[in-house]
Motif scaffolding. Structure first.
Motif: not given
Length: 400
Positions: A81-82, A86-87, A374-379
């Motif tokens: 989900p957008k 985090e950016k 730079l983007e970050r997501i939690e799996t």
């Protein structure tokens, strides 16, 4: 025709004369060096320790050896989900050339010029290193954590000159990134009320009145970007010189954060740090007159853990850097002074595998500046994945 024979024998005569001079000087020079070392044993021991550390890293370091992740970083973001992404805005600034580069790297010199001058340059660099050794300059070196050369200083000034140019001819995206670099974009930091609690930020009218009365206690505007540098002197000095106009304003909470994670990916001695863990950043003889005050008073070494671990590698440090950016740096924009191999490896690791970008193949030029998101997501497993958005890569100065 005897003059032809004399001419042909001239090189051999010069060679044997040079050998005679060198052998004649070995003994007296050695005696003088020994006396100087005895007079300053602590500096001698420090230098010897640097040589030992260099040997250890040359033999045991596997800094360039790691298995590239098989997963395409973009695959983790396709179904995410957008609103969970985090950016952070990142701007890479490559350091100016160092004294090590002067000796061992061709750079922009012609091949003929480099080859012809290599031996004289090597002899000169060894002479300087010996002089620094016997002279008791225990924190100075031509090879170890090599400082900016004269050309490197010029390249660092090139960054400063670039930031002084008017923005009218830049694209909106370039203007946005340059304003971030200049520290024009600000964020509010809480100020303390007389009772010791947090106070709401003052209005613009109140700030003007406060300044008019000589009271700046409520002026808590701080740049929205964090300056960050590798722990190697050439990178720190490049940032100190390139961003000198910003740093001289001494805005609240505006300093250069020193990170071990950004240390160059190499086993060579120029990629080993002299600056002690959490200690004061050490300047060098090449730029002391330019950056001493900034290095002494405006560098934050609270996260600096010293030299990269000998069992570390570039991938580990790149992942740790991403974690620091999102978890330990509160600001949304991070300006990074660092190194060519580290930067290229970062693009290769975190750009989508399907993207064919020049940053994966070529090094950012000395003094070059490039921005991206730079983007970050939690799996679902609770770990984090990172991705460079290829659409946002913007070359600001120098290029690849």
């Amino acid at each position: 025709m005897s003059w032809i024979g004399s001419l042909l024998s001239l090189p051999s005569q010069v060679f044997f004369f040079a050998i005679w001079v060198i052998t004649s000087l070995v003994r007296p020079v050695s005696q003088v060096c020994l006396v100087l070392l005895i007079l300053n044993p602590f500096a001698a021991m420090r230098k010897i320790q640097l040589f030992i550390t260099t040997a250890q890293y040359l033999v045991m370091c596997n800094d360039k050896k790691w298995k590239a992740p098989h997963e395409d970083p973009a695959s983790f973001f396709e179904t995410s989900p957008k609103d969970k992404t985090e950016k952070k805005t990142i701007i890479f600034v490559r350091h100016g050339e160092s004294t090590w580069n002067d000796t061992f790297n061709k750079g922009d010199r012609s091949t003929m010029s480099f080859v012809l001058n290599f031996i004289p340059n090597l002899i000169w660099s060894i002479f300087v290193e010996v002089y620094l050794f016997v002279g008791g300059y225990d924190n100075e070196s031509w090879f170890y954590d090599s400082p900016l050369s004269q050309k490197g200083l010029s390249q660092a000034h090139g960054v400063r000159n670039f930031l002084q140019q008017p923005l009218e001819f830049s694209t909106p995206r370039e203007q946005e990134l340059i304003r971030i670099m200049l520290g024009i974009e600000k964020v509010k930091t809480p100020s303390l009320s007389p009772e010791g609690g947090e106070e709401e930020s003052s209005s613009s009218e109140e700030e003007k009145s406060s300044k008019a009365n000589g009271n700046n206690s409520k002026a808590q505007d701080t740049p929205s970007s964090q300056l960050v540098s590798s722990n190697l002197r050439r990178a720190i000095s490049t940032m100190a010189i390139g961003f000198q106009d910003r740093l001289e304003q001494k805005m609240p909470n505006d300093s250069i954060l020193i990170l071990t994670q950004l240390q160059e990916i190499s086993r060579n001695p120029d990629a080993l740090s002299i600056t002690p863990p959490k200690g004061t950043v050490l300047d060098s003889w090449t730029d002391r007159h330019l950056v001493h005050d900034i290095l002494t008073n405006q560098c934050d070494t609270s996260l600096h853990t010293g030299n990269k671990p000998i069992n570390s590698n570039g991938l580990i440090r790149m992942q740790e850097f991403c974690s620091v950016v999102f978890d330990k740096i509160e600001k949304d924009h991070v300006i990074v002074a660092g190194h060519s191999l580290w930067f290229r490896s970062f693009f290769r690791t975190f750009l989508p595998h399907t993207v064919d970008h020049v940053s994966k193949k070529k090094k950012l030029v000395n003094g070059g500046c490039v921005g991206f998101t730079l983007e970050r997501i939690e799996t679902s497993k609770g770990n984090y994945k990172y991705l460079i958005d290829p659409r946002g890569i913007t070359v600001l100065y120098g290029g690849f």
